[in-house]
Design an enzyme around this catalytic site. Structure first.
Site, mmCIF file in Angstrom:
data_model
loop_
_atom_site.group_PDB
_atom_site.id
_atom_site.type_symbol
_atom_site.label_atom_id
_atom_site.label_comp_id
_atom_site.label_asym_id
_atom_site.label_seq_id
_atom_site.Cartn_x
_atom_site.Cartn_y
_atom_site.Cartn_z
ATOM 1 N N GLY A 150 -15.792 -26.185 22.144
ATOM 2 C CA GLY A 150 -16.973 -25.477 21.647
ATOM 3 C C GLY A 150 -16.707 -24.067 21.162
ATOM 4 O O GLY A 150 -17.628 -23.243 21.123
ATOM 5 N N ASN B 284 -16.178 -23.170 18.121
ATOM 6 C CA ASN B 284 -16.986 -22.978 16.905
ATOM 7 C C ASN B 284 -18.456 -22.777 17.256
ATOM 8 O O ASN B 284 -19.140 -21.960 16.636
ATOM 9 C CB ASN B 284 -16.811 -24.155 15.939
ATOM 10 C CG ASN B 284 -15.531 -24.035 15.139
ATOM 11 O OD1 ASN B 284 -15.457 -23.266 14.183
ATOM 12 N ND2 ASN B 284 -14.493 -24.765 15.547
ATOM 13 N N ARG C 200 -17.030 -38.076 16.481
ATOM 14 C CA ARG C 200 -17.669 -39.384 16.403
ATOM 15 C C ARG C 200 -18.248 -39.532 15.002
ATOM 16 O O ARG C 200 -18.823 -38.564 14.479
ATOM 17 C CB ARG C 200 -18.779 -39.414 17.464
ATOM 18 C CG ARG C 200 -19.503 -40.714 17.637
ATOM 19 C CD ARG C 200 -20.375 -40.628 18.874
ATOM 20 N NE ARG C 200 -19.581 -40.534 20.082
ATOM 21 C CZ ARG C 200 -19.054 -41.589 20.721
ATOM 22 N NH1 ARG C 200 -19.284 -42.811 20.292
ATOM 23 N NH2 ARG C 200 -18.320 -41.411 21.800
ATOM 24 N N LEU C 201 -18.093 -40.707 14.414
ATOM 25 C CA LEU C 201 -18.673 -40.917 13.084
ATOM 26 C C LEU C 201 -20.194 -40.942 13.179
ATOM 27 O O LEU C 201 -20.759 -41.428 14.159
ATOM 28 C CB LEU C 201 -18.169 -42.232 12.479
ATOM 29 C CG LEU C 201 -16.693 -42.264 12.065
ATOM 30 C CD1 LEU C 201 -16.324 -43.666 11.572
ATOM 31 C CD2 LEU C 201 -16.416 -41.228 10.991
ATOM 32 N N ILE C 202 -20.832 -40.415 12.147
ATOM 33 C CA ILE C 202 -22.302 -40.421 12.067
ATOM 34 C C ILE C 202 -22.700 -41.665 11.288
ATOM 35 O O ILE C 202 -22.149 -41.930 10.217
ATOM 36 C CB ILE C 202 -22.799 -39.154 11.329
ATOM 37 C CG1 ILE C 202 -22.274 -37.879 11.995
ATOM 38 C CG2 ILE C 202 -24.310 -39.145 11.219
ATOM 39 C CD1 ILE C 202 -22.834 -37.552 13.338
ATOM 40 N N ASN D 207 -20.097 -30.438 8.543
ATOM 41 C CA ASN D 207 -18.968 -30.552 9.482
ATOM 42 C C ASN D 207 -17.894 -29.539 9.113
ATOM 43 O O ASN D 207 -17.781 -29.131 7.954
ATOM 44 C CB ASN D 207 -18.379 -31.971 9.383
ATOM 45 C CG ASN D 207 -17.216 -32.192 10.339
ATOM 46 O OD1 ASN D 207 -17.271 -31.807 11.508
ATOM 47 N ND2 ASN D 207 -16.147 -32.809 9.850
ATOM 48 N N HIS E 216 -13.642 -29.077 9.444
ATOM 49 C CA HIS E 216 -12.428 -29.843 9.739
ATOM 50 C C HIS E 216 -11.215 -28.931 9.553
ATOM 51 O O HIS E 216 -11.149 -28.170 8.574
ATOM 52 C CB HIS E 216 -12.341 -31.056 8.818
ATOM 53 C CG HIS E 216 -11.165 -31.918 9.128
ATOM 54 N ND1 HIS E 216 -11.127 -32.747 10.230
ATOM 55 C CD2 HIS E 216 -9.958 -32.023 8.522
ATOM 56 C CE1 HIS E 216 -9.940 -33.343 10.278
ATOM 57 N NE2 HIS E 216 -9.219 -32.932 9.250
HETATM 58 C C1 GAR Z 1 -12.086 -27.756 15.488
HETATM 59 O O1 GAR Z 1 -10.773 -27.404 15.086
HETATM 60 C C2 GAR Z 1 -12.746 -28.638 14.451
HETATM 61 O O2 GAR Z 1 -12.417 -28.303 13.133
HETATM 62 C C3 GAR Z 1 -12.194 -29.983 14.826
HETATM 63 O O3 GAR Z 1 -12.275 -29.993 16.229
HETATM 64 C C4 GAR Z 1 -12.028 -28.681 16.702
HETATM 65 C C5 GAR Z 1 -13.107 -28.332 17.719
HETATM 66 O O4 GAR Z 1 -12.837 -27.079 18.305
HETATM 67 N N1 GAR Z 1 -12.914 -31.056 14.210
HETATM 68 C C6 GAR Z 1 -12.349 -32.148 13.716
HETATM 69 O O5 GAR Z 1 -11.170 -32.384 13.810
HETATM 70 C C7 GAR Z 1 -13.304 -33.096 13.005
HETATM 71 N N2 GAR Z 1 -12.586 -34.173 12.435
HETATM 72 P P1 GAR Z 1 -13.959 -26.332 19.128
HETATM 73 O O6 GAR Z 1 -14.552 -27.382 20.096
HETATM 74 O O7 GAR Z 1 -13.241 -25.253 19.860
HETATM 75 O O8 GAR Z 1 -14.999 -25.824 18.168
#
Ligand code: GAR
Length: 187
Positions: free
Chosen positions: A12, A14, A91-93, A107, A109
């Site tokens: 979490g 982000n 998880r896919l939406i 999202n 990435h």
């Molecule tokens: C982030 O790096 C995000 O971009 C990635 O998961 C991490 C979550 O970090 N998402 C994906 O890979 C989506 N395919 P966080 O929980 O510290 O925000």
């Protein structure tokens, strides 16, 4: 003020960057709800510190993915949520949620899509030996890290995997908040 929900499955960071940006008065939004498919994930602890309600659901306890997403939609409707912000929601939406929030799910990435979608994107890129990787913010569709790109930022790969991960995450926190500021200003 834009009402949002943040969906996360893990740490979490982000979520935290967005919540802090709102607290500083730099993003005209309110996080009405955090939704996690991993009860007890660290994002739950972070959300509690901001006094933000959390919906913790275990998808496999529902009869179907549609039933799981219907339960999520009900909670979002109760709070008049306008935008869904995926932040490490692994998880896919499906069509149920996509149809309920058309063009309102985004999202982040940790790669320059369409390169390195899916899990462990940072190490995928690092092991491939790319010299530049980065971060992508995009609208969500039914695919894995597909959907129209909204914003990207490049990150040079110069050090170790650990150093690259730190740079990517710092870049994510900046790009996501900046992109949300722009999106919500337009609406
Ligand atoms: C982030 O790096 C995000 O971009 C990635 O998961 C991490 C979550 O970090 N998402 C994906 O890979 C989506 N395919 P966080 O929980 O510290 O925000």
């Amino acid at each position: 003020m834009t009402k949002i929900a943040v969906f996360a499955s893990g740490s979490g960071s982000n979520f935290q960057a967005i919540a802090e940006c709102i607290e500083r008065g730099e993003l005209n939004a309110k996080i009405e709800l955090v939704v996690t498919d991993k009860p007890g994930a660290f994002v739950v602890t972070r959300a509690q510190k901001f006094n933000i309600p959390v919906l913790e659901l275990t998808p496999k306890t529902f009869d179907s993915k549609a039933a799981y997403e219907q339960a999520v939609i009900k909670a979002l409707r109760e709070k008049d949520v306008e935008w869904i912000i995926l932040a490490g929601y692994m998880r896919l939406i499906s069509d149920t949620l996509l149809a309920a929030f058309p063009n309102r799910i985004i999202n982040i990435h940790p790669s320059l899509l369409p390169s390195f979608p899916g899990k462990d994107a940072i190490s995928q890129a690092f092991e491939h030996g790319v010299k530049v990787t980065g971060v992508t913010v995009h609208y969500v569709d039914a695919g894995m890290d597909t959907g129209p790109i909204i914003a990207q930022a490049a990150v040079e790969v110069a050090g170790t995997l650990d150093e690259t991960e730190k740079l990517i995450h710092a870049t994510e926190h900046q790009l996501y908040t900046k992109t949300l500021q722009q999106l919500f200003a337009q609406k």
